[in-house]
Design a protein around this motif. Structure first.
Motif, PDB file in Angstrom:
ATOM      1  N   ASP A  18       0.807  -1.202   0.000  1.00  0.00           N
ATOM      2  CA  ASP A  18       0.000   0.000   0.000  1.00  0.00           C
ATOM      3  C   ASP A  18       0.845   1.259   0.000  1.00  0.00           C
ATOM      4  O   ASP A  18       0.441   2.289  -0.511  1.00  0.00           O
ATOM      5  N   MET A 126      -8.782   6.834   4.502  1.00  0.00           N
ATOM      6  CA  MET A 126      -9.307   6.638   3.161  1.00  0.00           C
ATOM      7  C   MET A 126     -10.773   6.232   3.205  1.00  0.00           C
ATOM      8  O   MET A 126     -11.622   6.815   2.522  1.00  0.00           O
ATOM      9  N   TYR A 224     -13.663   2.760  -3.699  1.00  0.00           N
ATOM     10  CA  TYR A 224     -13.558   3.567  -4.911  1.00  0.00           C
ATOM     11  C   TYR A 224     -14.757   3.416  -5.845  1.00  0.00           C
ATOM     12  O   TYR A 224     -15.482   4.377  -6.106  1.00  0.00           O
ATOM     13  N   CYS A 267      -7.167  12.210  -7.787  1.00  0.00           N
ATOM     14  CA  CYS A 267      -6.393  11.841  -6.603  1.00  0.00           C
ATOM     15  C   CYS A 267      -6.388  10.337  -6.345  1.00  0.00           C
ATOM     16  O   CYS A 267      -5.356   9.783  -5.966  1.00  0.00           O
ATOM     17  N   TRP A 268      -7.513   9.682  -6.551  1.00  0.00           N
ATOM     18  CA  TRP A 268      -7.638   8.293  -6.113  1.00  0.00           C
ATOM     19  C   TRP A 268      -7.559   7.258  -7.228  1.00  0.00           C
ATOM     20  O   TRP A 268      -7.230   6.102  -6.970  1.00  0.00           O
ATOM     21  N   SER A 269      -7.861   7.630  -8.461  1.00  0.00           N
ATOM     22  CA  SER A 269      -7.840   6.637  -9.543  1.00  0.00           C
ATOM     23  C   SER A 269      -6.475   5.975  -9.714  1.00  0.00           C
ATOM     24  O   SER A 269      -6.389   4.744  -9.756  1.00  0.00           O
ATOM     25  N   TYR A 271      -4.058   5.528  -7.616  1.00  0.00           N
ATOM     26  CA  TYR A 271      -3.770   4.712  -6.429  1.00  0.00           C
ATOM     27  C   TYR A 271      -4.493   3.369  -6.502  1.00  0.00           C
ATOM     28  O   TYR A 271      -3.894   2.300  -6.335  1.00  0.00           O
ATOM     29  N   HIS A 272      -5.792   3.413  -6.757  1.00  0.00           N
ATOM     30  CA  HIS A 272      -6.567   2.173  -6.769  1.00  0.00           C
ATOM     31  C   HIS A 272      -6.243   1.297  -7.975  1.00  0.00           C
ATOM     32  O   HIS A 272      -6.205   0.067  -7.869  1.00  0.00           O
ATOM     33  N   THR A 296       1.710   7.729  -6.707  1.00  0.00           N
ATOM     34  CA  THR A 296       0.259   7.570  -6.604  1.00  0.00           C
ATOM     35  C   THR A 296      -0.208   7.630  -5.155  1.00  0.00           C
ATOM     36  O   THR A 296      -1.293   8.153  -4.864  1.00  0.00           O
ATOM     37  N   THR A 297       0.608   7.116  -4.238  1.00  0.00           N
ATOM     38  CA  THR A 297       0.257   7.196  -2.822  1.00  0.00           C
ATOM     39  C   THR A 297       0.288   8.640  -2.341  1.00  0.00           C
ATOM     40  O   THR A 297      -0.598   9.086  -1.602  1.00  0.00           O
ATOM     41  N   ALA A 300      -2.768  10.458  -3.700  1.00  0.00           N
ATOM     42  CA  ALA A 300      -3.964  10.127  -2.920  1.00  0.00           C
ATOM     43  C   ALA A 300      -3.947  10.857  -1.579  1.00  0.00           C
ATOM     44  O   ALA A 300      -4.977  11.352  -1.107  1.00  0.00           O
ATOM     45  N   ASN A 303      -5.245  14.496  -1.315  1.00  0.00           N
ATOM     46  CA  ASN A 303      -6.676  14.769  -1.274  1.00  0.00           C
ATOM     47  C   ASN A 303      -7.123  15.262   0.098  1.00  0.00           C
ATOM     48  O   ASN A 303      -8.105  15.997   0.222  1.00  0.00           O
TER      49      ASN A 303
END
Length: 361
Positions: A18, A126, A224, A267-269, A271-272, A296-297, A300, A303
């Motif tokens: 993660d 999160m 997500y 922000c989250w796309s 990462y996931h 990517t972390t 995220a 955010n």
């Protein structure tokens, strides 16, 4: 632990995790001198993003918490924003640990317990943040589409109960971090990583991969896909309802809605999506993860400092309001602004009262 056993152990647990754990090279590998410029650049950029997010997040979310608790009368909006700010503030408080870990080339010096707790709090943020944002969207949807029901049932007590449920769900869904996060020695460094094999001998590769996939896929769906689907549905329904009833007289509401959804995606796309790719590491070069995971972390994480801007400051037209930041925050968080004004106007319209111009969010 022997280096050969550690090598197989790290291979077995698929240690892409993660948070960035790439401080080591494979033990026993051929001694080479590859260029680490992309990896180092990603690490440095991550430190910068973490640092900016930490400072802005603590100041912004701390200010929101202070205003709601000290300056405002309790309202449904205040309950939502207070819990959202607390979730982000908790995240920002622990960001210095990740800043130090990243700045020290991913050498973990805080112990196994803190490794588990730190990761648990990050994942908790999160889940609670995205669940709160989803709840805010649902609340606004109900207030606009079903104003009579909202006027009769929307209360601070119900909002507080929903927030308690959200925190409980967030804690439950974050527990895998307490189970799987672990520390290990690797070429003179200590890494904090996800030990999905729950062992140190690399004998459970199939089980580890299965656990890894289950955790990452469930996180992708619950943290997500489902929230962004609900959020998008709510705001599309709000836009259609406002257009149909001619309650919106400018394009400003549409700009705010688009900015909220687009920022969430940005922000989250990554990462996931990268979390999903981690479940198939054999098909993707290791260098891709070494560069992408830190960035990517960090994206995220950023955010958490953007929420005060997106959900508070952007709700006000700065060109029209010549007031202080404190006044803008109070106005943005007040029950008299945002979707509650739409509810009031809806009732006024149904009661044949004079309709006044309003804004959304």
């Amino acid at each position: 632990m022997a280096l050969s056993n550690l090598s197989s152990y790290l291979d077995a647990v698929d240690n892409y995790s993660d948070y960035p754990d790439y401080s080591y090279e494979e033990p026993g590998g051929v001694a080479t001198a590859p260029s680490h410029q992309p990896k180092d650049a990603a690490r440095i950029l991550s430190v910068v993003i973490y640092s900016v997010s930490c400072v802005l997040g603590i100041l912004g979310n701390g200010l929101v918490i202070a205003i709601i608790t000290l300056k405002m009368k309790k309202s449904v909006n205040a309950v939502w924003f207070l819990n959202l700010a607390v979730a982000d503030f908790l995240f920002n408080i622990f960001l210095p640990i990740n800043i130090a870990y990243t700045a020290m080339r991913y050498h973990w010096v805080f112990g196994t317990v803190m490794c588990k707790l730190n990761s648990f709090l990050l994942i908790l943020n999160m889940y609670t943040s995205v669940l709160l944002l989803t709840t805010i969207s649902l609340d606004r949807y109900v207030s606009v589409v079903f104003p009579v029901w909202a006027q009769n049932h929307r209360s601070t007590g119900l909002a507080s109960a929903v927030c308690l449920l959200i925190w409980s769900l967030g804690v439950a869904m974050s527990c895998p971090a307490l189970v799987f996060r672990d520390t290990a020695q690797a070429r003179g460094s200590v890494i904090c990583f996800s030990n999905f094999s729950l062992s140190r001998n690399g004998s459970q590769r199939a089980e580890a991969l299965l656990r890894h996939r289950m955790v990452n896929v469930s996180r992708f769906l619950a943290g997500y896909v489902l929230p962004i689907t609900v959020i998008t549905f709510c705001y599309v329904a709000i836009v259609l309802n406002l257009r149909r009833n001619r309650l919106a007289k400018s394009r400003k509401p549409f700009k705010i809605i688009v900015s909220i959804i687009v920022t969430f995606f940005l922000c989250w796309s990554p990462y996931h999506l990268l979390n999903l790719l981690e479940t198939e590491p054999d098909g993707i070069p290791r260098s891709v993860f070494e560069v992408s995971v830190p960035l990517t972390t960090a994206l995220a994480a950023s955010n958490s400092c953007m929420n005060p801007v997106l959900y508070v400051f952007m709700g006000q037209d700065f060109k029209k309001f010549k007031v202080t930041i404190l006044s803008r925050l109070v106005n943005a968080l007040s029950e008299e602004t945002g979707h509650s004004s739409i509810v009031h106007r809806s009732f006024s319209k149904m009661s044949s009262m004079t309709e006044k111009e309003t804004t959304v969010l």
